[in-house]
Design a protein around this motif. Structure first.
Motif, PDB file in Angstrom:
ATOM      1  N   LYS A 129       0.824  -1.210   0.000  1.00 34.55           N
ATOM      2  CA  LYS A 129       0.000   0.000   0.000  1.00 34.55           C
ATOM      3  C   LYS A 129       0.861   1.265   0.000  1.00 34.55           C
ATOM      4  O   LYS A 129       0.559   2.240  -0.675  1.00 34.55           O
ATOM      5  N   MET A 130       1.935   1.238   0.786  1.00 27.76           N
ATOM      6  CA  MET A 130       2.824   2.398   0.832  1.00 27.76           C
ATOM      7  C   MET A 130       3.459   2.657  -0.529  1.00 27.76           C
ATOM      8  O   MET A 130       3.528   3.805  -0.985  1.00 27.76           O
ATOM      9  N   LEU A 131       3.908   1.597  -1.178  1.00 26.87           N
ATOM     10  CA  LEU A 131       4.515   1.747  -2.503  1.00 26.87           C
ATOM     11  C   LEU A 131       3.514   2.308  -3.509  1.00 26.87           C
ATOM     12  O   LEU A 131       3.850   3.171  -4.333  1.00 26.87           O
ATOM     13  N   LEU A 132       2.274   1.837  -3.431  1.00 28.58           N
ATOM     14  CA  LEU A 132       1.234   2.329  -4.344  1.00 28.58           C
ATOM     15  C   LEU A 132       0.922   3.797  -4.072  1.00 28.58           C
ATOM     16  O   LEU A 132       0.708   4.580  -5.010  1.00 28.58           O
ATOM     17  N   GLN A 133       0.921   4.194  -2.807  1.00 27.93           N
ATOM     18  CA  GLN A 133       0.664   5.587  -2.448  1.00 27.93           C
ATOM     19  C   GLN A 133       1.765   6.501  -2.973  1.00 27.93           C
ATOM     20  O   GLN A 133       1.498   7.594  -3.479  1.00 27.93           O
ATOM     21  N   ILE A 134       2.998   6.030  -2.840  1.00 23.61           N
ATOM     22  CA  ILE A 134       4.134   6.827  -3.321  1.00 23.61           C
ATOM     23  C   ILE A 134       4.071   6.982  -4.841  1.00 23.61           C
ATOM     24  O   ILE A 134       4.294   8.068  -5.383  1.00 23.61           O
ATOM     25  N   LYS A 135       3.743   5.891  -5.528  1.00 25.50           N
ATOM     26  CA  LYS A 135       3.614   5.949  -6.988  1.00 25.50           C
ATOM     27  C   LYS A 135       2.471   6.857  -7.410  1.00 25.50           C
ATOM     28  O   LYS A 135       2.553   7.586  -8.408  1.00 25.50           O
ATOM     29  N   ALA A 136       1.383   6.809  -6.649  1.00 25.42           N
ATOM     30  CA  ALA A 136       0.210   7.628  -6.967  1.00 25.42           C
ATOM     31  C   ALA A 136       0.520   9.121  -6.856  1.00 25.42           C
ATOM     32  O   ALA A 136      -0.099   9.953  -7.547  1.00 25.42           O
ATOM     33  N   LEU A 137       1.464   9.463  -6.010  1.00 24.14           N
ATOM     34  CA  LEU A 137       1.866  10.862  -5.848  1.00 24.14           C
ATOM     35  C   LEU A 137       2.806  11.322  -6.966  1.00 24.14           C
ATOM     36  O   LEU A 137       3.215  12.484  -6.997  1.00 24.14           O
ATOM     37  N   GLY A 138       3.164  10.388  -7.850  1.00 20.63           N
ATOM     38  CA  GLY A 138       3.998  10.734  -9.000  1.00 20.63           C
ATOM     39  C   GLY A 138       5.491  10.784  -8.717  1.00 20.63           C
ATOM     40  O   GLY A 138       6.239  11.435  -9.453  1.00 20.63           O
ATOM     41  N   ALA A 139       5.922  10.109  -7.677  1.00 17.78           N
ATOM     42  CA  ALA A 139       7.349  10.119  -7.332  1.00 17.78           C
ATOM     43  C   ALA A 139       8.160   9.310  -8.340  1.00 17.78           C
ATOM     44  O   ALA A 139       7.705   8.263  -8.814  1.00 17.78           O
ATOM     45  N   THR A 140       9.352   9.794  -8.643  1.00 16.28           N
ATOM     46  CA  THR A 140      10.255   9.059  -9.522  1.00 16.28           C
ATOM     47  C   THR A 140      10.890   7.924  -8.724  1.00 16.28           C
ATOM     48  O   THR A 140      10.705   7.817  -7.506  1.00 16.28           O
ATOM     49  N   ARG A 141      11.676   7.074  -9.411  1.00 16.70           N
ATOM     50  CA  ARG A 141      12.328   5.958  -8.713  1.00 16.70           C
ATOM     51  C   ARG A 141      13.293   6.455  -7.639  1.00 16.70           C
ATOM     52  O   ARG A 141      13.344   5.896  -6.542  1.00 16.70           O
ATOM     53  N   MET A 142      14.047   7.485  -7.964  1.00 13.80           N
ATOM     54  CA  MET A 142      15.003   8.026  -6.997  1.00 13.80           C
ATOM     55  C   MET A 142      14.274   8.659  -5.816  1.00 13.80           C
ATOM     56  O   MET A 142      14.696   8.515  -4.669  1.00 13.80           O
ATOM     57  N   GLN A 143      13.183   9.369  -6.092  1.00 17.27           N
ATOM     58  CA  GLN A 143      12.398   9.974  -5.012  1.00 17.27           C
ATOM     59  C   GLN A 143      11.764   8.902  -4.136  1.00 17.27           C
ATOM     60  O   GLN A 143      11.722   9.027  -2.914  1.00 17.27           O
ATOM     61  N   THR A 144      11.292   7.828  -4.774  1.00 15.65           N
ATOM     62  CA  THR A 144      10.711   6.710  -4.027  1.00 15.65           C
ATOM     63  C   THR A 144      11.749   6.078  -3.107  1.00 15.65           C
ATOM     64  O   THR A 144      11.474   5.801  -1.933  1.00 15.65           O
ATOM     65  N   LEU A 145      12.941   5.870  -3.642  1.00 15.30           N
ATOM     66  CA  LEU A 145      14.024   5.271  -2.859  1.00 15.30           C
ATOM     67  C   LEU A 145      14.398   6.164  -1.683  1.00 15.30           C
ATOM     68  O   LEU A 145      14.605   5.680  -0.563  1.00 15.30           O
ATOM     69  N   PHE A 146      14.456   7.463  -1.919  1.00 13.05           N
ATOM     70  CA  PHE A 146      14.787   8.419  -0.854  1.00 13.05           C
ATOM     71  C   PHE A 146      13.737   8.386   0.250  1.00 13.05           C
ATOM     72  O   PHE A 146      14.067   8.408   1.441  1.00 13.05           O
TER      73      PHE A 146
END
Length: 232
Positions: free
Chosen positions: A129-146
Motif C-alpha cells: 500500500k505504501m509503494l502504491l501511495q508513493i507511486k500515486a503521488l507521481g514520485a520518480t524511482r530516486m524519489q521513491t528510494l529516498f
C-alpha cells in the motif's frame, strides 16, 4: 574482583601515561574497523535494497548465501582471505597478506552479510500500500528510494551498528590474515589474546577496557544519531 580493579587501574595508567604503543594499537583498531564497516555499508545497503525491493532470477540463491554468511566463522573468513592473498593465490602479487588491508578484507567478509541481510529484511517489510501511495503521488524511482530510506533510517542504522559490533569484536580472522605484527597489524583484540597467552592478565584486562570504551563510544554515537533522527 581485585583482578578486574587492577585491570581498570592499568587501563587508566596506559591511557594517561601516553603509552605510544597502546595509542597506535587503538588507532589502528579504529582505522580498520571504520574502513571495514564503511565498505560493508557502501556495498551492503544498495544490495540489501535491491534484494528487498525487487524480484529477479537467482535472488533466492543469493539470499541463501548471504544468510549463510551471517554465521560465517571468522577463522573460515580468515582462511579464505589468506588463500586469496597467499603468494601463489590470485592476489598474491599485491603482497597484501599480513597487512592492515588484509584485516579490512576479512572484516568486510564477516560484516557485509549482516548489513545486507538486515537491510534486505527491513525493505521487505514495506507494505504494498505504501509503494502504491508513493507511486500515486507521481514520485520518480530516486524519489521513491529516498522516501523509503527516510522511513527505514532506524533499521538501516541498526544494520550498520550490528555490522560494526561484528568487526570491533573480530579476532580469529584478524590474527590469521594480519599476523599480529607489532607496529604494523596489531589491533586490540589480537593483542588481548596475545597478552592472555603470555599470562599478562592485568594488561589484557586493561586493553579489554579500552576496547569496550571504544565500542561504547562509537555505538553510543550511532544510537544518538538514530534516536535524534527519529525525533526529527
Amino acid at each position: 574482583m581485585d583482578l578486574l580493579l587492577d585491570g581498570l587501574k592499568k587501563a587508566i595508567e596506559l591511557i594517561f601515561s601516553g603509552d605510544q604503543e597502546v595509542f597506535e594499537i587503538t588507532g589502528l583498531t579504529l582505522k580498520v574497523c571504520l574502513i571495514s564497516i564503511l565498505i560493508s555499508t557502501i556495498i551492503g545497503l544498495p544490495l540489501g535494497m535491491l534484494l528487498g525491493l525487487t524480484r529477479f532470477k537467482g535472488r533466492k540463491i543469493l539470499l541463501i548465501f548471504i544468510n549463510i554468511g551471517l554465521g560465517l566463522p571468522p577463522v573460515v573468513a580468515g582462511l579464505w582471505i589468506t588463500m586469496l592473498l597467499w603468494r601463489s593465490g590470485p592476489l598474491g602479487d599485491f603482497a597484501l597478506l599480513y597487512s592492515p588491508a588484509a584485516i579490512i578484507m576479512a572484516q568486510v567478509l564477516v560484516s557485509l552479510p549482516i548489513v545486507t541481510s538486515l537491510t534486505c529484511t527491513a525493505f521487505q517489510q514495506i507494505s504494498e500500500k505504501m509503494l502504491l501511495q508513493i507511486k500515486a503521488l507521481g514520485a520518480t524511482r530516486m524519489q521513491t528510494l529516498f522516501i523509503l530510506i527516510k522511513q527505514l533510517k532506524m533499521a538501516i542504522l541498526a544494520a550498520i551498528m550490528a555490522g560494526f559490533g561484528r568487526v570491533i569484536a573480530e579476532v580469529g580472522a584478524a590474527m590469521m590474515v594480519g599476523g599480529n605484527i607489532q607496529g604494523d597489524t596489531r589491533i586490540l583484540t589480537t593483542t588481548i589474546v596475545m597478552e592472555v597467552s603470555k599470562g599478562n592478565f592485568d594488561i589484557a584486562l586493561a586493553l579489554s577496557f579500552i576496547l569496550l570504551s571504544v565500542a561504547l563510544l562509537i555505538t553510543a554515537a550511532l544510537t544518538f544519531l538514530q534516536q535524534r533522527k527519529r525525533i526529527s
